[in-house]
Design an enzyme around this catalytic site. Structure first.
Site, PDB file in Angstrom:
ATOM      1  N   GLU A   1      -8.408   2.263   9.164  1.00 52.14           N
ATOM      2  CA  GLU A   1      -7.470   1.239   9.594  1.00 52.14           C
ATOM      3  C   GLU A   1      -6.484   1.893  10.559  1.00 52.14           C
ATOM      4  O   GLU A   1      -5.879   2.918  10.239  1.00 52.14           O
ATOM      5  CB  GLU A   1      -6.735   0.718   8.360  1.00 52.14           C
ATOM      6  CG  GLU A   1      -6.273  -0.697   8.472  1.00 52.14           C
ATOM      7  CD  GLU A   1      -5.533  -1.132   7.215  1.00 52.14           C
ATOM      8  OE1 GLU A   1      -6.174  -1.178   6.141  1.00 52.14           O
ATOM      9  OE2 GLU A   1      -4.340  -1.385   7.312  1.00 52.14           O
TER      10      GLU A   1
ATOM     11  N   ASP B   1       6.695  -3.978   7.313  1.00 51.70           N
ATOM     12  CA  ASP B   1       6.485  -2.560   7.033  1.00 51.70           C
ATOM     13  C   ASP B   1       7.731  -1.871   6.518  1.00 51.70           C
ATOM     14  O   ASP B   1       8.853  -2.169   6.924  1.00 51.70           O
ATOM     15  CB  ASP B   1       5.990  -1.845   8.294  1.00 51.70           C
ATOM     16  CG  ASP B   1       4.523  -2.146   8.553  1.00 51.70           C
ATOM     17  OD1 ASP B   1       3.710  -1.917   7.636  1.00 51.70           O
ATOM     18  OD2 ASP B   1       4.197  -2.637   9.640  1.00 51.70           O
TER      19      ASP B   1
END
Lengths: 405, 273
Positions: free
Chosen positions: B49, B60
């Site tokens: 990823e 995030d």
């Protein structure tokens, strides 16, 4: 007034939260169910007479509505053109129009059974208003504020703390409003069960742009009645400053279907639109997706968001509410700009001529009025939204002007 | 059969779960990133990823945020990330690559242009964090036409009545966000993951990857046994960070150290029984 419907500028958003190309719900899956819940709860609340009754009760007896519509006679004389009226939302409890929206949203949060409130703030006006209603309704309040803004809006930081809010300085990015909003979203994702996020401007994912607009429309609705009482007719133009655009949409929206009423949204031109230090999303940006909605943004050719700049912390944001983006695309509202220096001059003129210290945000609107009103005939009428008071800005302005304190 | 389908089928045949490391494109610099990327399959990555940095990564946590900012200072862009994938594909045509990022860089490149360029570069799957199915229409058709899998995020807050809608256009695998929170903060309990597997598997046959808060070989082992794959992001990014000098430059041993850590994590999936 045109009927609401397909030929109306007041019919948006669509059921899925879009204003033409703009708006929408661009949020992570964790938040999506919550956003849908807020929408459902808000649509139910606004049809519930008991909710509206409670809202109106506090607007009248606590916020101090209606706010006056004041004919600024000396300013009018000085500029030598159109008659200038100020919609005086700076006289609200907490010192700005932000109270209108925070009250509505905190009541909604209570109705939803949420027990913790978070907010982002730039100038601190929204944070102060949120902290105020959290104190009133006995809810814990966490306010995210860019570290740069914590410094330049110190009086509001103190006010929020005194009201019992926890202030979290945000040190990512340029440490201003955009970064505070990112951090508030992160908090919300981590506390979906008990927390309600009070967004301060008419931006973010649907239903926020619509909901904040609705709560702020009290200004336009009052102004309409007040100008009819004072002048027997509607104004020729409305002027308001634009960061995210909540004070402007609140004043403008009730007049959108009145063909004879021109509208000017004044963006912050910072050090000039020809520099890269401004916050004028429509005049200097392009459509993109940030903070839950598609709207005009300051960004680079790779879709990375640019830092905004404005002397006014409340306008220092690289985006704008999606309904404004749509109204700009439709050509219904004209979007103009005023620089830092022009705003400071307007601030001083307002203090000298009218005995009012405006916040730096509406000082941008006034700067445009001062540039324009003198070119209009004396029988023209302008209403400007004086949406906040300048107490929070006095130290910063005094410093900039070199006044000994 | 897509690369992702082939890979998940092969791992299932081995009787184990997959391990998916996450690294941020161009972190800490373009050359080091390219070396890390090239080394991941050898270190045991079953799927890779790649985080595409965005200035405002609202989902995030601090570690991934900081890595994105480092990469942006190195001039990273979506276009350059695709070029890095194309470079990787010169020596590896089997390890699936999934891009994870936010919608605006894609929107600005243009959904059609991006889909074609991504397929050409050898991208296999796409996770667009802030693009729920409600808003996905303009990207969906080009991505599907390009043969790229749409990897959906499913959260603990995604209740049963919403699942069919979220899974409707999903392919390749789906990514279960194991906590209500941002990347690299709290860790899930194994019980909660087991319950989620039970709930979600009723709705889909797609492989289930689990991420957010998985940090150690032990957790990779446990999670990859219960679900079909375990994703580790922040812990690897933090390992990169730990190998930077005071000026933020990569120390000489960075690649070796980070790949060594990845190897331990991968062993967690391979040795779990």
């Amino acid at each position: 007034m045109s009927p609401q419907g397909v030929n109306s500028y007041r019919a948006g958003p669509s059921p899925d939260g879009h204003f033409g190309l703009f708006g929408g719900r661009y949020v992570a899956e964790t938040l999506m169910p919550l956003i849908l819940e807020v929408e459902k709860a808000y649509y139910a609340a606004r049809q519930d007479p008991s909710f509206l009754e409670e809202l109106n009760h506090y607007l009248t007896h606590y916020v101090g509505r209606p706010s006056p519509l004041y004919f600024a006679e000396r300013m009018t004389k000085e500029l030598g053109g159109a008659k200038i009226y100020f919609k005086r939302d700076e006289l609200n409890h907490t010192g700005s129009h932000k109270a209108n929206n925070c009250l509505g949203q905190v009541l909604l949060a209570k109705r939803m059974g949420k027990t913790r409130i978070i907010a982002e703030t730039g100038a601190g006006q929204h944070g102060v208003a949120t902290a105020t209603f959290c104190a009133l309704f006995d809810l814990p309040c966490v306010v995210y504020m860019g570290a740069t803004d914590v410094e330049r809006q110190a009086p509001n930081v103190a006010r929020m703390k005194l009201l019992g809010a926890e202030i979290v300085p945000v040190t990512s990015g340029a440490q201003t409003l955009k970064d505070a909003m990112n951090e508030a979203l992160r908090d919300w994702v981590a506390h979906v069960d008990d927390t309600y996020y009070v967004i301060g401007t008419a931006a973010g994912p649907h239903p926020y742009p619509e909901m904040v607009r609705d709560f702020q429309c009290v200004m336009g609705n009052e102004a309409r009645e007040q100008i009819l009482a004072a002048e027997g007719r509607l104004p020729d133009a409305l002027v308001a400053c634009i960061g995210g655009g909540s004070n402007s949409i609140g004043l403008f929206h009730p007049f959108l279907d009145d063909d004879g009423v021109e509208m000017y949204g004044v963006e912050a031109a910072g050090r000039g639109l020809d520099t890269d230090e401004h916050a004028a999303a429509i005049n200097g940006g392009s459509p993109g997706v940030l903070h839950g909605n598609r709207t005009y943004l300051l960004q680079d050719e790779n879709g990375q968001i640019d830092e905004a700049h404005s002397i006014s912390a409340g306008l220092d944001y690289p985006g704008i509410g999606p309904e404004h983006s749509w109204l700009a695309a439709e050509g219904r509202i004209k979007y103009v700009a005023a620089t830092d220096d022009e705003a400071i001059e307007a601030f001083q003129a307002c203090a000298r001529l009218e005995g009012i210290l405006p916040a730096l945000e509406p000082a941008h609107a006034l700067a445009y009025v001062m540039r324009w009103a003198g070119t209009l005939a004396k029988d023209k009428i302008i209403i400007m939204n004086l949406c906040g008071r300048g107490d929070k800005d006095v130290f910063a302005i005094a410093k900039r002007l070199g006044l000994p304190l | 059969m897509s690369r992702l389908e082939r890979r998940f089928a092969a791992i299932k045949a081995e009787g184990r779960g997959a391990f998916i490391p996450f690294i941020t494109s161009f972190d800490p610099d373009p050359a080091t990133f390219q070396r890390l990327l090239a080394g991941l399959p050898g270190a045991g990555a079953d799927v890779i990823e790649i985080g595409v940095p965005f200035t405002d990564p609202a989902a995030d946590g601090p570690s991934v945020q900081a890595s994105g900012l480092r990469a942006l200072k190195q001039g990273v862009s979506l276009k350059k990330t695709l070029a890095a994938v194309a470079e990787f594909r010169k020596s590896d045509n089997e390890t699936p690559i999934v891009l994870m990022g936010y919608f605006n860089p894609i929107y600005i490149m243009g959904c059609e242009t991006f889909a074609k360029a991504a397929a050409e570069a050898g991208v296999d799957g796409l996770i667009t964090v802030d693009l729920p199915p409600e808003e996905e229409a303009e990207l969906r058709d080009p991505i599907k036409a390009a043969g790229i899998d749409i990897v959906r995020l499913i959260a603990p807050t995604t209740l049963d009545d919403r699942l069919p809608y979220v899974l409707e256009h999903a392919s390749g695998f789906f990514y279960y966000v194991s906590i209500t929170g941002i990347t690299g903060t709290a860790s899930p309990t194994l019980d909660s993951i087991e319950a989620a597997v039970k709930r979600l598997k009723k709705h889909t046959d797609l492989p289930m990857a689990v991420g957010f808060g998985i940090r150690s070989p032990e957790m990779v082992g446990k999670v990859s046994q219960v679900a079909d794959a375990a994703v580790v992001g922040s812990a690897i990014v933090e390992r990169v960070t730990a190998n930077l000098d005071d000026q933020g430059q990569a120390k000489p041993d960075l690649v070796e150290d980070v790949l060594g850590f990845v190897q331990q994590l991968a062993a967690g999936a391979r040795n779990a029984n």
